[in-house]
Design a protein around this motif. Structure first.
Motif, PDB file in Angstrom:
ATOM      1  N   LEU A  49       0.857  -1.190   0.000  1.00 27.77           N
ATOM      2  CA  LEU A  49       0.000   0.000   0.000  1.00 27.77           C
ATOM      3  C   LEU A  49       0.896   1.244   0.000  1.00 27.77           C
ATOM      4  O   LEU A  49       1.062   1.907   1.021  1.00 27.77           O
ATOM      5  N   ASN A  50       1.476   1.561  -1.172  1.00 32.21           N
ATOM      6  CA  ASN A  50       2.341   2.731  -1.274  1.00 32.21           C
ATOM      7  C   ASN A  50       1.530   3.988  -1.594  1.00 32.21           C
ATOM      8  O   ASN A  50       0.305   3.938  -1.674  1.00 32.21           O
ATOM      9  N   SER A  51       2.213   5.089  -1.795  1.00 31.83           N
ATOM     10  CA  SER A  51       1.523   6.368  -1.973  1.00 31.83           C
ATOM     11  C   SER A  51       0.661   6.399  -3.235  1.00 31.83           C
ATOM     12  O   SER A  51      -0.443   6.957  -3.228  1.00 31.83           O
ATOM     13  N   LEU A  52       1.125   5.776  -4.328  1.00 31.57           N
ATOM     14  CA  LEU A  52       0.351   5.789  -5.568  1.00 31.57           C
ATOM     15  C   LEU A  52      -0.899   4.924  -5.452  1.00 31.57           C
ATOM     16  O   LEU A  52      -1.982   5.316  -5.903  1.00 31.57           O
ATOM     17  N   VAL A  53      -0.759   3.750  -4.853  1.00 29.81           N
ATOM     18  CA  VAL A  53      -1.932   2.894  -4.643  1.00 29.81           C
ATOM     19  C   VAL A  53      -2.938   3.605  -3.742  1.00 29.81           C
ATOM     20  O   VAL A  53      -4.146   3.593  -3.999  1.00 29.81           O
ATOM     21  N   SER A  54      -2.452   4.253  -2.696  1.00 31.20           N
ATOM     22  CA  SER A  54      -3.328   4.993  -1.785  1.00 31.20           C
ATOM     23  C   SER A  54      -4.036   6.129  -2.501  1.00 31.20           C
ATOM     24  O   SER A  54      -5.226   6.388  -2.273  1.00 31.20           O
ATOM     25  N   LEU A  55      -3.309   6.827  -3.378  1.00 27.82           N
ATOM     26  CA  LEU A  55      -3.901   7.942  -4.131  1.00 27.82           C
ATOM     27  C   LEU A  55      -5.013   7.450  -5.041  1.00 27.82           C
ATOM     28  O   LEU A  55      -6.117   8.018  -5.060  1.00 27.82           O
ATOM     29  N   PHE A  56      -4.749   6.384  -5.810  1.00 29.27           N
ATOM     30  CA  PHE A  56      -5.782   5.825  -6.692  1.00 29.27           C
ATOM     31  C   PHE A  56      -6.964   5.307  -5.874  1.00 29.27           C
ATOM     32  O   PHE A  56      -8.119   5.426  -6.290  1.00 29.27           O
ATOM     33  N   SER A  57      -6.681   4.741  -4.702  1.00 28.42           N
ATOM     34  CA  SER A  57      -7.741   4.257  -3.819  1.00 28.42           C
ATOM     35  C   SER A  57      -8.622   5.399  -3.335  1.00 28.42           C
ATOM     36  O   SER A  57      -9.853   5.289  -3.321  1.00 28.42           O
ATOM     37  N   ASP A  58      -7.999   6.510  -2.941  1.00 26.55           N
ATOM     38  CA  ASP A  58      -8.761   7.676  -2.471  1.00 26.55           C
ATOM     39  C   ASP A  58      -9.655   8.224  -3.581  1.00 26.55           C
ATOM     40  O   ASP A  58     -10.816   8.576  -3.339  1.00 26.55           O
ATOM     41  N   ILE A  59      -9.118   8.290  -4.796  1.00 23.66           N
ATOM     42  CA  ILE A  59      -9.936   8.758  -5.926  1.00 23.66           C
ATOM     43  C   ILE A  59     -11.061   7.762  -6.197  1.00 23.66           C
ATOM     44  O   ILE A  59     -12.196   8.149  -6.507  1.00 23.66           O
ATOM     45  N   GLY A  60     -10.766   6.468  -6.043  1.00 24.86           N
ATOM     46  CA  GLY A  60     -11.780   5.434  -6.271  1.00 24.86           C
ATOM     47  C   GLY A  60     -12.972   5.564  -5.352  1.00 24.86           C
ATOM     48  O   GLY A  60     -14.123   5.486  -5.796  1.00 24.86           O
ATOM     49  N   VAL A  61     -12.727   5.764  -4.061  1.00 21.92           N
ATOM     50  CA  VAL A  61     -13.845   5.870  -3.125  1.00 21.92           C
ATOM     51  C   VAL A  61     -14.623   7.158  -3.359  1.00 21.92           C
ATOM     52  O   VAL A  61     -15.855   7.201  -3.204  1.00 21.92           O
ATOM     53  N   VAL A  62     -13.937   8.219  -3.777  1.00 23.06           N
ATOM     54  CA  VAL A  62     -14.617   9.479  -4.090  1.00 23.06           C
ATOM     55  C   VAL A  62     -15.542   9.296  -5.297  1.00 23.06           C
ATOM     56  O   VAL A  62     -16.709   9.720  -5.273  1.00 23.06           O
ATOM     57  N   ILE A  63     -15.058   8.642  -6.354  1.00 23.45           N
ATOM     58  CA  ILE A  63     -15.892   8.410  -7.541  1.00 23.45           C
ATOM     59  C   ILE A  63     -17.046   7.473  -7.212  1.00 23.45           C
ATOM     60  O   ILE A  63     -18.180   7.679  -7.656  1.00 23.45           O
ATOM     61  N   LEU A  64     -16.776   6.442  -6.421  1.00 23.06           N
ATOM     62  CA  LEU A  64     -17.830   5.502  -6.030  1.00 23.06           C
ATOM     63  C   LEU A  64     -18.961   6.214  -5.298  1.00 23.06           C
ATOM     64  O   LEU A  64     -20.146   6.002  -5.590  1.00 23.06           O
ATOM     65  N   MET A  65     -18.612   7.085  -4.346  1.00 21.59           N
ATOM     66  CA  MET A  65     -19.646   7.794  -3.589  1.00 21.59           C
ATOM     67  C   MET A  65     -20.323   8.868  -4.440  1.00 21.59           C
ATOM     68  O   MET A  65     -21.507   9.167  -4.253  1.00 21.59           O
ATOM     69  N   PHE A  66     -19.604   9.458  -5.385  1.00 23.25           N
ATOM     70  CA  PHE A  66     -20.209  10.401  -6.328  1.00 23.25           C
ATOM     71  C   PHE A  66     -21.281   9.698  -7.148  1.00 23.25           C
ATOM     72  O   PHE A  66     -22.391  10.221  -7.336  1.00 23.25           O
TER      73      PHE A  66
END
Length: 390
Positions: A49-66
């Motif tokens: 779980l590095n910074s890039l995976v975490s970044l894509f994950s954060d964007i993923g949950v934002v898009i999912l909730m959108f």
């Protein structure tokens, strides 16, 4: 560039796992969560779980909730606001008291036990949103109540976390980073929800209409993402989950003529790249370190993590005149834990309130409860009357 190979591996494996899960008759998200465990530190250790995976994950949950907001019925959410608050409150009281008491009985100090109760008081509705979307149950009264309760739950979680930080400070335990006063946090959150009302009523319709007049490819979709990411950022600033901001951004944009167009454009983007990484990242958090030392505690608290939300939120729904079937759906929809629980556990660990062994156990319990939640939610949804699903 190595991340591109990691991303490719994640997308291939989650696609295959989702297909396999659907063929078995379980929600696709289960397969994606399991992939995170298999390729992460818990087993094969191919992906960290590095910074890039975490970044894509954060964007993923934002898009999912959108997307969850786009598919939600605002009138239904307002109609079921009162039961949502009741569900959220009862769903916080049960974990704090029961899991706190059991932790104290297990040998934790009173302060540690209370902290563990607070860790498991918060709900992460992102996983439930994925299952509700998959089974077309977001725009039902049960779905509206789950979503409304998740918002209230997030606010209660922020308040409890602020109180715990103050309590730690009074005991001479220092937490990392400066924490704003609770009163200021509440004022900021009130201002946020006031701004959300303005966004839904006037700002989003104006911006979306303006974007249509721009001579630019996909200008309407771009504007919707600006609103989504901006609201997620503002929510994070006032101490709420960015997912909550993205959810309200989806609701705001859904009340414009561009709802269906945006769903067609944004959903493929999310499902093709970012959302699978979010589900995998949950599994990547899991580690089997110190597992043998805490098997009993992990099993007991995992069971309680599920039951306290199921019973607590279910009773709250029953008090709000929902049927037993609907109450079960609402209770199971609130089981998953997430970012607020992880943040609270991290604060306790950094403050020296929890040992490495206890911290690893809490993270594992959060992840197990998150994985079990969709398994309980799907059969509960199937028991809803057909009319209630329309």
């Amino acid at each position: 560039m190595a991340f591109l190979g990691t991303l490719c591996l994640i997308l291939v494996l989650t696609t295959l796992a989702g297909n396999f899960a659907n063929r078995l008759g379980v929600p696709a998200v289960i397969g994606e969560l399991v992939i995170g465990i298999v390729i992460g530190p818990a087993m094969l250790n191919w992906v960290q779980l590095n910074s890039l995976v975490s970044l894509f994950s954060d964007i993923g949950v934002v898009i999912l909730m959108f997307l969850g907001g786009l598919e939600s019925d605002l009138k239904l959410l307002v109609k079921y606001l009162k039961p949502a608050i009741i569900v959220a409150t009862s769903g916080v009281v049960f974990p704090v008291t029961i899991m706190g008491a059991v932790s104290w009985w297990w040998g934790f100090s009173p302060l540690e036990a209370l902290f563990i109760g607070v860790i498991f008081s918060a709900t992460s509705v992102s996983i439930s949103v994925a299952v509700l979307k998959e089974y077309h149950a977001l725009s039902t009264r049960e779905g509206a109540t789950i979503l409304g309760a998740a918002v209230a739950d997030d606010i209660i979680g922020v308040i409890l976390l602020s109180l715990m930080i103050s309590l730690l400070a009074s005991q001479g335990i220092q937490t990392t980073g400066s924490q704003p006063a609770l009163g200021l946090v509440l004022v900021e959150q009130v201002a946020f929800f006031g701004g959300t009302y303005l966004l839904v009523k006037w700002i989003a319709p104006y911006l979306m209409h303006l974007s249509e007049r721009l001579v630019m490819a996909s200008s309407v979709t771009i504007m919707s993402m600006v609103i989504c990411l901006g609201m997620a950022w503002l929510a994070n600033i006032v101490g709420l989950s960015g997912a909550i901001g993205a959810f309200f951004a989806g609701i705001a944009v859904a009340n414009t003529p561009y709802r269906n167009t945006l769903a067609d454009h944004v959903e493929p983007l999310g499902n093709a790249v970012f959302i699978p990484v979010f589900f995998v990242s949950v599994g990547l958090n899991m580690t089997l370190a110190h597992l043998s030392e805490n098997v009993g505690l992990i099993v007991a608290l995992t069971v309680l993590a599920c039951l306290t939300k199921l019973i607590g939120c279910g009773l709250g729904a029953r008090l709000s005149q929902f049927s037993w079937t609907s109450s079960t759906v609402i209770g199971t929809g609130m089981i998953a834990r997430g970012e607020m629980g992880l943040i609270t556990a991290q604060i306790g660990h950094q403050a020296g309130l929890m040992s490495n062994t206890s911290y690893s156990a809490m993270i594992l319990i959060i992840i197990l409860a998150t994985i079990l939640a969709p398994l309980f939610l799907k059969p509960a949804l199937k028991r809803l009357p057909v009319a209630a699903k329309v």
